[in-house]
Design a protein around this motif. Structure first.
Motif, PDB file in Angstrom:
ATOM      1  N   GLN A  49       0.827  -1.190   0.000  1.00 15.38           N
ATOM      2  CA  GLN A  49       0.000   0.000   0.000  1.00 15.38           C
ATOM      3  C   GLN A  49       0.863   1.242   0.000  1.00 15.38           C
ATOM      4  OE1 GLN A  49      -2.415  -0.304   3.475  1.00 15.38           O
ATOM      5  NE2 GLN A  49      -3.984  -1.479   2.448  1.00 15.38           N
TER       6      GLN A  49
ATOM      7  N   GLU B 137       1.669   2.202   6.880  1.00 11.85           N
ATOM      8  CA  GLU B 137       0.519   1.352   6.612  1.00 11.85           C
ATOM      9  C   GLU B 137       1.021  -0.054   6.341  1.00 11.85           C
ATOM     10  OE1 GLU B 137      -2.059   2.854   3.623  1.00 11.85           O
ATOM     11  OE2 GLU B 137      -2.087   4.886   4.432  1.00 11.85           O
TER      12      GLU B 137
ATOM     13  N   ARG C 198      -0.506  -4.860   2.026  1.00  9.34           N
ATOM     14  CA  ARG C 198      -1.861  -5.317   1.702  1.00  9.34           C
ATOM     15  C   ARG C 198      -2.011  -6.813   1.998  1.00  9.34           C
ATOM     16  NH1 ARG C 198      -2.308  -3.243  -3.043  1.00  9.34           N
ATOM     17  NH2 ARG C 198      -3.465  -1.414  -2.333  1.00  9.34           N
TER      18      ARG C 198
ATOM     19  N   GLU D  29      -3.821  -6.429   6.956  1.00  8.95           N
ATOM     20  CA  GLU D  29      -4.612  -5.509   7.775  1.00  8.95           C
ATOM     21  C   GLU D  29      -5.250  -6.182   8.995  1.00  8.95           C
ATOM     22  OE1 GLU D  29      -4.716  -4.012   3.501  1.00  8.95           O
ATOM     23  OE2 GLU D  29      -4.957  -5.930   4.534  1.00  8.95           O
TER      24      GLU D  29
ATOM     25  N   THR E 240      -2.932  -6.488  12.179  1.00  6.83           N
ATOM     26  CA  THR E 240      -2.580  -5.310  12.978  1.00  6.83           C
ATOM     27  C   THR E 240      -3.796  -4.662  13.644  1.00  6.83           C
ATOM     28  OG1 THR E 240      -2.674  -3.956  10.971  1.00  6.83           O
ATOM     29  CG2 THR E 240      -0.523  -4.802  11.620  1.00  6.83           C
TER      30      THR E 240
END
Length: 257
Positions: free
Chosen positions: A3, A25, A28, A31, A34
């Motif tokens: 990302q 961030e 990909r 997510e 985290t």
């Protein structure tokens, strides 16, 4: 695929974690990994200790341990991202260390949990090789999760030495949770690096401000310090030797179905 994210971390002239300009961030597919709170990661760690005999996780163990993926395919993609050498296993301590640092909650609680994960004797006293392993494994996990640069091993070793100097401990001595807290809260490099996982202003409330932090050039090492680098099993504690041997054996075992 990675990302897009704000510039966050690079090796700086001081040899520290780097200058942070914004939050990172995750890569990909990671997510869900985290999204855990501090208590959530602590529960994962307890579950790992109770059910996983080795510091290596196969895809099935990874899925069952985290239990945060909506589909098997989502889990497979996440595991593929973390299994960077494509040998069918990932380092459990890299995962747990990175989760402890990157989860949601106050930095005090996160870094306390990180210490607890790598305090293998559970005595509240950490040996040098355990501390070195803690820094190296957690940074390695964050590199995979957030595609950030990782300091050189010599820099990480210098950081571990700084903790001992700060606590006025001999190399063969052990540091307490208080020693660990006193170092990371006032070290400018670590605090700068932690900004990338400071999700809310209150995550660092009450911690030393920049004017109270110490900047150290961790790229400067001498020959004596290099000799202390725990590369040979002869320099490692029996616990770490056992963990390392188990992990090496697991890399040659067949993958779980």
């Amino acid at each position: 695929a990675i990302q897009s994210f704000k510039p966050c971390l690079h090796a700086d002239a001081a040899g520290g974690m780097g200058v942070v300009m914004g939050r990172a961030e995750v890569v990909r597919g990671l997510e869900p990994v985290t999204a855990f709170s501090v208590d959530g990661v602590r529960q994962l760690y307890t579950r790992y200790e109770e059910n996983c005999p080795m510091p290596a996780l196969w895809e099935r163990a990874f899925s069952e341990l985290l239990g945060c993926f909506s589909t098997p395919e989502a889990c497979r993609k996440a595991f593929f991202v973390l299994d960077t050498d494509q040998n069918g296993v990932i380092d459990a301590f890299e995962l747990l260390g990175a989760l402890a640092v990157a989860c949601h909650g106050h930095l005090n609680e996160r870094m306390k949990l990180l210490y607890e994960i790598f305090d293998f004797n559970k005595e509240g006293a950490m040996a040098f090789d355990e501390c070195f392993l803690m820094l190296r494994r957690s940074m390695g996990g964050l590199r995979k999760m957030m595609a950030i640069a990782m300091p050189a091993e010599s820099v990480i070793h210098s950081m571990a030495k700084a903790i001992w100097r700060n606590s006025k401990q001999h190399h063969h001595g052990r540091i307490s949770p208080q020693d660990w807290h006193a170092w990371w809260t006032t070290d400018a490099s670590i605090r700068s690096g932690l900004k990338m996982v400071t999700w809310r202003p209150e995550d660092q409330r009450g911690l030393p401000t920049p004017d109270q932090q110490l900047s150290v050039d961790y790229t400067k090492t001498d020959d004596k310090s290099k000799k202390l680098l725990p590369k040979s099993p002869r320099t490692l504690s029996p616990i770490y030797q056992d963990l390392q041997n188990h992990f090496l054996q697991s890399q040659h075992s067949p993958r779980s179905p």
